[in-house]
Design a protein around this motif. Structure first.
Motif, mmCIF file in Angstrom:
data_model
loop_
_atom_site.group_PDB
_atom_site.id
_atom_site.type_symbol
_atom_site.label_atom_id
_atom_site.label_comp_id
_atom_site.label_asym_id
_atom_site.label_seq_id
_atom_site.Cartn_x
_atom_site.Cartn_y
_atom_site.Cartn_z
ATOM 1 N N ARG A 56 0.720 -1.415 0.094
ATOM 2 C CA ARG A 56 -0.071 -0.036 0.041
ATOM 3 C C ARG A 56 0.914 1.106 0.117
ATOM 4 O O ARG A 56 0.355 2.391 -0.648
ATOM 5 C CB ARG A 56 -0.885 0.008 1.214
ATOM 6 N N LYS A 57 1.841 1.120 0.606
ATOM 7 C CA LYS A 57 2.867 2.338 0.991
ATOM 8 C C LYS A 57 3.695 2.810 -0.422
ATOM 9 O O LYS A 57 3.574 3.756 -1.051
ATOM 10 C CB LYS A 57 3.900 2.108 1.956
ATOM 11 N N LEU A 58 3.874 1.446 -1.315
ATOM 12 C CA LEU A 58 4.370 1.782 -2.539
ATOM 13 C C LEU A 58 3.626 2.220 -3.547
ATOM 14 O O LEU A 58 3.765 3.047 -4.349
ATOM 15 C CB LEU A 58 4.981 0.459 -3.014
ATOM 16 N N VAL A 59 2.251 1.733 -3.512
ATOM 17 C CA VAL A 59 1.205 2.447 -4.436
ATOM 18 C C VAL A 59 1.028 3.870 -4.022
ATOM 19 O O VAL A 59 0.777 4.509 -5.085
ATOM 20 C CB VAL A 59 0.005 1.646 -4.387
ATOM 21 N N ASP A 60 1.001 4.064 -2.802
ATOM 22 C CA ASP A 60 0.785 5.488 -2.638
ATOM 23 C C ASP A 60 1.828 6.490 -3.036
ATOM 24 O O ASP A 60 1.459 7.571 -3.526
ATOM 25 C CB ASP A 60 0.578 5.755 -1.071
ATOM 26 N N ALA A 61 3.063 5.866 -2.849
ATOM 27 C CA ALA A 61 4.308 6.638 -3.279
ATOM 28 C C ALA A 61 4.408 6.707 -4.769
ATOM 29 O O ALA A 61 4.494 7.885 -5.316
ATOM 30 C CB ALA A 61 5.485 5.859 -2.809
ATOM 31 N N ALA A 62 3.983 5.817 -5.603
ATOM 32 C CA ALA A 62 3.843 5.773 -7.035
ATOM 33 C C ALA A 62 2.911 6.675 -7.403
ATOM 34 O O ALA A 62 2.907 7.531 -8.319
ATOM 35 C CB ALA A 62 3.665 4.510 -7.600
ATOM 36 N N ARG A 63 1.598 6.551 -6.852
ATOM 37 C CA ARG A 63 0.571 7.390 -7.209
ATOM 38 C C ARG A 63 0.992 8.947 -7.052
ATOM 39 O O ARG A 63 0.825 9.928 -7.737
ATOM 40 C CB ARG A 63 -0.580 7.303 -6.250
ATOM 41 N N ALA A 64 1.484 9.250 -5.679
ATOM 42 C CA ALA A 64 2.007 10.746 -5.575
ATOM 43 C C ALA A 64 3.060 11.265 -6.420
ATOM 44 O O ALA A 64 3.144 12.467 -6.764
ATOM 45 C CB ALA A 64 2.567 10.839 -4.039
ATOM 46 N N ALA A 65 4.029 10.384 -6.747
ATOM 47 C CA ALA A 65 4.958 10.544 -7.848
ATOM 48 C C ALA A 65 4.429 10.868 -9.104
ATOM 49 O O ALA A 65 5.004 11.804 -9.922
ATOM 50 C CB ALA A 65 5.996 9.500 -7.941
ATOM 51 N N GLY A 66 3.235 10.304 -9.579
ATOM 52 C CA GLY A 66 2.696 10.584 -10.481
ATOM 53 C C GLY A 66 1.572 11.561 -11.069
ATOM 54 O O GLY A 66 1.133 11.881 -12.032
ATOM 55 N N GLU A 67 1.409 12.049 -9.731
ATOM 56 C CA GLU A 67 0.344 13.196 -9.834
ATOM 57 C C GLU A 67 0.808 14.450 -10.694
ATOM 58 O O GLU A 67 -0.018 15.129 -11.440
ATOM 59 C CB GLU A 67 -0.027 13.633 -8.155
ATOM 60 N N ASP A 68 1.997 14.943 -10.389
ATOM 61 C CA ASP A 68 2.623 16.127 -11.376
ATOM 62 C C ASP A 68 2.397 15.715 -12.927
ATOM 63 O O ASP A 68 1.970 16.660 -13.510
ATOM 64 C CB ASP A 68 3.815 16.312 -10.926
ATOM 65 N N LYS A 69 2.715 14.604 -13.200
ATOM 66 C CA LYS A 69 2.436 14.065 -14.653
ATOM 67 C C LYS A 69 1.065 14.053 -15.095
ATOM 68 O O LYS A 69 0.825 14.549 -16.056
ATOM 69 C CB LYS A 69 3.280 12.795 -15.006
ATOM 70 N N ASN A 70 0.370 13.328 -14.147
ATOM 71 C CA ASN A 70 -1.142 13.491 -14.520
ATOM 72 C C ASN A 70 -1.664 15.032 -14.845
ATOM 73 O O ASN A 70 -2.504 15.065 -15.550
ATOM 74 C CB ASN A 70 -1.661 12.499 -13.392
ATOM 75 N N ARG A 71 -1.315 15.743 -13.675
ATOM 76 C CA ARG A 71 -1.825 17.282 -13.881
ATOM 77 C C ARG A 71 -1.371 17.833 -15.116
ATOM 78 O O ARG A 71 -2.028 18.597 -15.915
ATOM 79 C CB ARG A 71 -1.302 17.986 -12.622
ATOM 80 N N GLU A 72 -0.179 17.610 -15.468
ATOM 81 C CA GLU A 72 0.364 18.085 -16.884
ATOM 82 C C GLU A 72 -0.248 17.513 -17.926
ATOM 83 O O GLU A 72 -0.644 18.205 -18.966
ATOM 84 C CB GLU A 72 2.095 17.863 -17.053
ATOM 85 N N LEU A 73 -0.612 16.288 -17.974
ATOM 86 C CA LEU A 73 -1.455 15.664 -19.145
ATOM 87 C C LEU A 73 -2.801 16.278 -19.207
ATOM 88 O O LEU A 73 -3.308 16.399 -20.094
ATOM 89 C CB LEU A 73 -1.356 14.168 -18.988
ATOM 90 N N ALA A 74 -3.512 16.462 -18.006
ATOM 91 C CA ALA A 74 -4.661 17.052 -18.204
ATOM 92 C C ALA A 74 -4.866 18.615 -18.623
ATOM 93 O O ALA A 74 -5.566 18.793 -19.362
ATOM 94 C CB ALA A 74 -5.192 17.022 -16.685
ATOM 95 N N ALA A 75 -3.859 19.328 -18.207
ATOM 96 C CA ALA A 75 -3.423 20.663 -18.824
ATOM 97 C C ALA A 75 -3.557 20.654 -20.406
ATOM 98 O O ALA A 75 -4.047 21.490 -20.977
ATOM 99 C CB ALA A 75 -2.546 21.508 -17.928
#
Length: 114
Positions: A56-75
């Motif tokens: 669960r901690k690894l998934v949360d860390a990967a999700r947090a690391a990908g948030e910036d990229k997801n935000r950039e793709l949405a923009a």
């Protein structure tokens, strides 16, 4: 006294089975405790829950690391929709779209300004 024991320390004879069995059980218990102790000190999450917590901690860390990229793709997607709605039939639209997805802000601005 030592003559009624075999080489492993268990009693030989009719009553030896019970003593051997309890020794075996205590050995298993001690081994299980050592394994638990070792796994809790060597796991990446320490003593906080085991494999499911680590996962669960690894998934949360990967999700947090990908948030910036997801935000950039949405923009980027929002800009593409806006461009398509307003300028989809204008000249150099394709070049502006390529510059947008090439992640080249200078070329994008130059193409849109022209």
């Amino acid at each position: 006294m030592l003559s009624d024991r075999d080489g492993r320390g268990a009693r030989s004879g009719r009553h030896g089975g019970a003593g051997h069995r309890s020794a075996e059980l205590s050995l298993r218990y001690a081994t299980a405790n050592r394994r638990r102790s070792w796994s809790s000190t060597t796991s990446p999450v320490g003593r906080s829950g085991g494999a499911s917590v680590a996962l669960r901690k690894l998934v949360d860390a990967a999700r947090a690391a990908g948030e910036d990229k997801n935000r950039e793709l949405a923009a980027q997607e929002a800009v593409y929709r806006f461009m398509t709605a307003l300028a989809g039939n204008l000249p150099r639209y394709e070049y502006a779209t390529c510059a947008l997805y090439a992640d080249d802000p200078a070329l994008f601005e130059e193409t849109v300004a022209a």
